[in-house]
Design a protein around this motif. Structure first.
Motif, mmCIF file in Angstrom:
data_model
loop_
_atom_site.group_PDB
_atom_site.id
_atom_site.type_symbol
_atom_site.label_atom_id
_atom_site.label_comp_id
_atom_site.label_asym_id
_atom_site.label_seq_id
_atom_site.Cartn_x
_atom_site.Cartn_y
_atom_site.Cartn_z
ATOM 1 N N VAL A 7 0.840 -1.206 0.000
ATOM 2 C CA VAL A 7 0.000 0.000 0.000
ATOM 3 C C VAL A 7 0.873 1.253 0.000
ATOM 4 O O VAL A 7 0.629 2.215 -0.742
ATOM 5 C CB VAL A 7 -0.950 0.008 1.219
ATOM 6 N N LEU A 8 1.926 1.243 0.831
ATOM 7 C CA LEU A 8 2.861 2.376 0.872
ATOM 8 C C LEU A 8 3.560 2.537 -0.468
ATOM 9 O O LEU A 8 3.715 3.663 -0.973
ATOM 10 C CB LEU A 8 3.886 2.150 1.992
ATOM 11 N N ASN A 9 3.989 1.408 -1.046
ATOM 12 C CA ASN A 9 4.663 1.454 -2.346
ATOM 13 C C ASN A 9 3.757 2.055 -3.418
ATOM 14 O O ASN A 9 4.179 2.896 -4.215
ATOM 15 C CB ASN A 9 5.103 0.046 -2.771
ATOM 16 N N ILE A 10 2.474 1.615 -3.433
ATOM 17 C CA ILE A 10 1.525 2.128 -4.430
ATOM 18 C C ILE A 10 1.328 3.631 -4.244
ATOM 19 O O ILE A 10 1.298 4.394 -5.221
ATOM 20 C CB ILE A 10 0.171 1.393 -4.315
ATOM 21 N N ALA A 11 1.241 4.076 -2.991
ATOM 22 C CA ALA A 11 1.048 5.506 -2.714
ATOM 23 C C ALA A 11 2.217 6.327 -3.258
ATOM 24 O O ALA A 11 2.012 7.391 -3.870
ATOM 25 C CB ALA A 11 0.903 5.732 -1.208
ATOM 26 N N ILE A 12 3.443 5.837 -3.049
ATOM 27 C CA ILE A 12 4.625 6.567 -3.543
ATOM 28 C C ILE A 12 4.668 6.524 -5.065
ATOM 29 O O ILE A 12 4.995 7.522 -5.717
ATOM 30 C CB ILE A 12 5.910 5.982 -2.925
ATOM 31 N N PHE A 13 4.314 5.382 -5.677
ATOM 32 C CA PHE A 13 4.256 5.276 -7.136
ATOM 33 C C PHE A 13 3.281 6.302 -7.708
ATOM 34 O O PHE A 13 3.578 7.018 -8.667
ATOM 35 C CB PHE A 13 3.781 3.873 -7.557
ATOM 36 N N VAL A 14 2.071 6.362 -7.121
ATOM 37 C CA VAL A 14 1.030 7.270 -7.609
ATOM 38 C C VAL A 14 1.486 8.727 -7.478
ATOM 39 O O VAL A 14 1.251 9.551 -8.378
ATOM 40 C CB VAL A 14 -0.289 7.045 -6.841
ATOM 41 N N LEU A 15 2.169 9.050 -6.381
ATOM 42 C CA LEU A 15 2.699 10.405 -6.194
ATOM 43 C C LEU A 15 3.687 10.753 -7.296
ATOM 44 O O LEU A 15 3.626 11.846 -7.889
ATOM 45 C CB LEU A 15 3.374 10.516 -4.821
ATOM 46 N N PHE A 16 4.613 9.819 -7.607
ATOM 47 C CA PHE A 16 5.587 10.062 -8.672
ATOM 48 C C PHE A 16 4.891 10.261 -10.016
ATOM 49 O O PHE A 16 5.201 11.197 -10.767
ATOM 50 C CB PHE A 16 6.575 8.899 -8.765
ATOM 51 N N VAL A 17 3.942 9.375 -10.331
ATOM 52 C CA VAL A 17 3.238 9.475 -11.613
ATOM 53 C C VAL A 17 2.482 10.798 -11.704
ATOM 54 O O VAL A 17 2.493 11.474 -12.746
ATOM 55 C CB VAL A 17 2.274 8.278 -11.784
ATOM 56 N N LEU A 323 18.017 -1.387 5.911
ATOM 57 C CA LEU A 323 18.497 -0.107 6.444
ATOM 58 C C LEU A 323 17.366 0.731 7.030
ATOM 59 O O LEU A 323 17.464 1.224 8.159
ATOM 60 C CB LEU A 323 19.190 0.699 5.335
ATOM 61 N N GLY A 324 16.299 0.947 6.258
ATOM 62 C CA GLY A 324 15.277 1.908 6.661
ATOM 63 C C GLY A 324 13.882 1.370 6.772
ATOM 64 O O GLY A 324 12.935 2.164 6.886
ATOM 65 N N GLY A 325 13.717 0.043 6.690
ATOM 66 C CA GLY A 325 12.395 -0.534 6.830
ATOM 67 C C GLY A 325 11.507 -0.278 5.622
ATOM 68 O O GLY A 325 11.980 0.126 4.554
ATOM 69 N N PRO A 326 10.181 -0.484 5.782
ATOM 70 C CA PRO A 326 9.254 -0.367 4.648
ATOM 71 C C PRO A 326 9.232 1.005 3.983
ATOM 72 O O PRO A 326 8.984 1.097 2.782
ATOM 73 C CB PRO A 326 7.891 -0.677 5.296
ATOM 74 N N ILE A 327 9.499 2.078 4.752
ATOM 75 C CA ILE A 327 9.447 3.427 4.157
ATOM 76 C C ILE A 327 10.565 3.605 3.132
ATOM 77 O O ILE A 327 10.326 4.038 1.992
ATOM 78 C CB ILE A 327 9.530 4.510 5.253
ATOM 79 N N LEU A 328 11.809 3.265 3.505
ATOM 80 C CA LEU A 328 12.923 3.384 2.557
ATOM 81 C C LEU A 328 12.737 2.423 1.392
ATOM 82 O O LEU A 328 13.034 2.765 0.241
ATOM 83 C CB LEU A 328 14.262 3.124 3.251
ATOM 84 N N LEU A 329 12.206 1.218 1.674
ATOM 85 C CA LEU A 329 11.934 0.268 0.596
ATOM 86 C C LEU A 329 10.928 0.860 -0.391
ATOM 87 O O LEU A 329 11.082 0.742 -1.609
ATOM 88 C CB LEU A 329 11.411 -1.053 1.157
ATOM 89 N N GLY A 330 9.878 1.514 0.151
ATOM 90 C CA GLY A 330 8.880 2.135 -0.717
ATOM 91 C C GLY A 330 9.478 3.216 -1.596
ATOM 92 O O GLY A 330 9.158 3.320 -2.787
ATOM 93 N N ILE A 331 10.367 4.027 -1.022
ATOM 94 C CA ILE A 331 11.018 5.095 -1.792
ATOM 95 C C ILE A 331 11.912 4.502 -2.880
ATOM 96 O O ILE A 331 11.869 4.931 -4.046
ATOM 97 C CB ILE A 331 11.825 6.010 -0.855
ATOM 98 N N ILE A 332 12.721 3.504 -2.509
ATOM 99 C CA ILE A 332 13.618 2.870 -3.489
ATOM 100 C C ILE A 332 12.815 2.139 -4.557
ATOM 101 O O ILE A 332 13.182 2.117 -5.741
ATOM 102 C CB ILE A 332 14.597 1.907 -2.768
ATOM 103 N N SER A 333 11.667 1.565 -4.167
ATOM 104 C CA SER A 333 10.785 0.919 -5.143
ATOM 105 C C SER A 333 10.271 1.930 -6.162
ATOM 106 O O SER A 333 10.227 1.666 -7.364
ATOM 107 C CB SER A 333 9.601 0.256 -4.430
ATOM 108 N N ALA A 334 9.870 3.109 -5.654
ATOM 109 C CA ALA A 334 9.387 4.161 -6.549
ATOM 110 C C ALA A 334 10.496 4.641 -7.481
ATOM 111 O O ALA A 334 10.257 4.932 -8.656
ATOM 112 C CB ALA A 334 8.846 5.333 -5.736
ATOM 113 N N VAL A 335 11.725 4.709 -6.956
ATOM 114 C CA VAL A 335 12.871 5.095 -7.783
ATOM 115 C C VAL A 335 13.079 4.081 -8.900
ATOM 116 O O VAL A 335 13.314 4.438 -10.067
ATOM 117 C CB VAL A 335 14.142 5.236 -6.920
ATOM 118 N N ALA A 336 12.982 2.774 -8.548
ATOM 119 C CA ALA A 336 13.134 1.728 -9.565
ATOM 120 C C ALA A 336 12.031 1.835 -10.618
ATOM 121 O O ALA A 336 12.279 1.678 -11.821
ATOM 122 C CB ALA A 336 13.105 0.354 -8.902
ATOM 123 N N PHE A 337 10.808 2.118 -10.172
ATOM 124 C CA PHE A 337 9.679 2.291 -11.081
ATOM 125 C C PHE A 337 9.913 3.497 -12.000
ATOM 126 O O PHE A 337 9.680 3.432 -13.217
ATOM 127 C CB PHE A 337 8.407 2.487 -10.257
#
Length: 525
Positions: A7-17, A323-337
């Motif tokens: 859910v966090l990952n999707i939120a960050i993806f949607v923000l980037f888009v 390193l940073g838990g789900p929040i950093l993972l979500g940010i790095i996931s959005a970067v990869a996307f």
């Protein structure tokens, strides 16, 4: 990955888009001419264009693949970083400024400048479309697997939906924003990627007292001394690495979507400046991958990485989670996307420009196409390429398509670079030499990869170990196809021809490429 928060990952993806769509829509307001659509109105500075080049060049393979390769193979994995970086020296010294001085929108403008237009443009367009398709297919397949993993989407249907969404966004970005919108997406992506990798690098070094020696010692304690020694991946067949290295170092200067970026700046000086900017940014990023790769070894472990969904590509996400838990993972996931979206958008506009400008405008309409109609054809081509990429990405799910990136570099180094260098530096180069070099390089690279262990005879092959028709022993064709293309270009140029090339155009090209005089003139002869 149990701590992953889709859910966090999707939120960050949607923000980037959302942010990038606003940027693309604002950029699209000024897309009135062919130069606006294909070259962003030549309005970008060297620094902006250098950032966009870094965004275009640093694909998911760079961020996830190289970090994973170092985490699993140590020293040999870092050789990819060295190869990708050294390649920019070739682009800077031999290609960037001269291409900007001589061309207009595409690589074919340069190759056909003093040669016969139709055969050379057709060959260059086919080569451009081949490189773009191989690269695009690998990115789309990777997007499905990676984003499905990060969003918690499982199964073939879920991955297919992800690929369709990525493809639809790509079409929207390029259709609406053209080169200007695509460039801003790439600049945003480059900032996010380098910042994200920089934060993780700082974090890993902080945990090791900002001592690279201590980090490497930790990695050795976890995985053994082999991670600091050459040969773990390429020890069995060093020729394989030499062939791959040739493709990486020489292929970059022949990648159509990289070459097209030289036309988005107003002058050759800015083109040269943009490559210098790109070298600094890309070099900094590849230094980060060294720390991230060995950090993944010491903090996550190679066995854990290989056992995770996504295999070696999961090294960076797992390190972010550690390193940073789900929040950093979500940010790095959005970067990869963002990385995948920016690269596929750059590839798509390059392929569309090549078809519309070179095949439709110069071959079909013989240089007399209406610019507005040419742009319209380009937009239609974007939709067609996007649909093909979506269908291809869905079709190759589950296949080992990692070789396609290396094949794209091999084709660029074989089919494009010899012809570019001969066109720019050798007065006796002929149309027959150009056509023979491009088709010879393209066909030999593709045939050699088909008859290599990449396709059959091994557990990791496309068709698996049960089918074996491999007669070429290496995994990359560059060591054969690149010299062959140079040889064919030379051989067919020295054979006497009944229709000699224009000495006047050769002289004009030399003056224009070296001085930039007349660079803004349309190439319409």
């Amino acid at each position: 990955m149990s701590e992953n928060n889709p859910v966090l990952n999707i939120a960050i993806f949607v923000l980037f888009v959302g942010v990038t769509l606003v940027v693309v829509l604002r950029a699209s307001r000024n897309n009135k001419t062919a130069a606006d659509y294909y070259a962003g109105g030549r309005s970008f500075t060297g620094g902006q264009n250098g950032s966009a080049i870094a965004g275009d060049y640093l694909s998911a393979a760079s961020f996830l693949g190289i970090t994973g390769a170092i985490a699993v193979n140590g020293y040999d994995g870092f050789l990819y970083s060295i190869g990708f970086l050294v390649a920019w020296i070739v682009a800077l010294l031999l290609v960037a400024e001269l291409m900007r001085n001589t061309g207009k929108f595409t690589m074919a403008d340069v190759l056909s400048f003093r040669l016969r237009q139709r055969p050379v443009r057709m060959a260059a367009a086919i080569s451009t479309l081949a490189v773009s398709f191989f690269y695009l297919l690998a990115q789309m397949a990777g997007a499905g697997a990676l984003v499905s993993l990060l969003l918690g989407v499982s199964g073939r249907v879920g991955q297919s939906i992800v690929i369709v969404v990525v493809g639809a966004l790509m079409i929207l970005y390029v259709l609406v924003g053209g080169m200007k919108g695509t460039t801003w997406v790439q600049i945003i992506k480059a900032v996010l990627l380098i910042t994200g990798a920089g934060v993780m690098t700082f974090w890993v070094l902080a945990l090791n007292g900002f001592s690279l020696n201590q980090l490497l010692d930790q990695a050795v304690q976890v995985a053994g001394a082999d991670v600091l020694k050459p040969g773990k991946q390429y020890g069995a067949n060093p020729l394989d690495f030499i062939s791959l290295g040739l493709a990486l170092v020489l292929g970059t200067a022949g990648l159509p979507h990289v070459l097209m970026r030289f036309y988005t700046v107003p002058t050759a000086k800015e083109a040269r400046k943009s490559v210098v900017w790109a070298i600094w940014l890309i070099g900094l990023f590849y230094l980060f991958t060294l720390v991230l790769g060995y950090g993944a070894i010491s903090l996550v472990g190679s066995d854990t990485i290989l056992a995770a969904p996504g295999g070696v590509n999961s090294a960076a996400p797992l390190l972010a989670l550690r390193l940073g838990g789900p929040i950093l993972l979500g940010i790095i996931s959005a970067v990869a996307f963002a990385t995948i979206l920016a690269v596929v958008a750059g590839l798509t506009i390059t392929a569309a420009a090549s078809f519309a400008h070179d095949i439709y405008g110069s071959v079909i309409k013989k240089g007399k196409a209406d610019p507005a109609m040419e742009v319209k054809v380009g937009r239609i081509t974007v939709v067609a390429i996007g649909a093909g990429a979506i269908l291809g990405g869905v079709g190759v799910q589950g296949q080992n398509v990692a070789f396609l990136v290396a094949l794209a570099f091999a084709v660029a180094a074989s089919a494009n670079l010899p012809t570019i260098l001969y066109s720019l530096y050798w007065k006796r180069f002929t149309t027959r030499g150009a056509v023979a070099s491009m088709y010879g390089g393209l066909i030999s690279a593709v045939l050699l990869i088909v008859f290599s262990p990449v396709f059959s005879g091994k557990k990791t092959s496309v068709f698996g170990p049960d089918v074996d028709f491999a007669i070429f022993p290496l995994n990359n064709p560059g060591i054969v196809s690149i010299p062959l293309a140079f040889f064919l270009g030379w051989l067919f140029s020295i054979i006497p021809s009944k229709t000699p090339e224009s000495a006047e155009l050769a002289a004009e090209m030399e003056v224009r490429s070296m001085t930039g005089f007349g660079a803004e003139k349309a190439v319409s002869h």
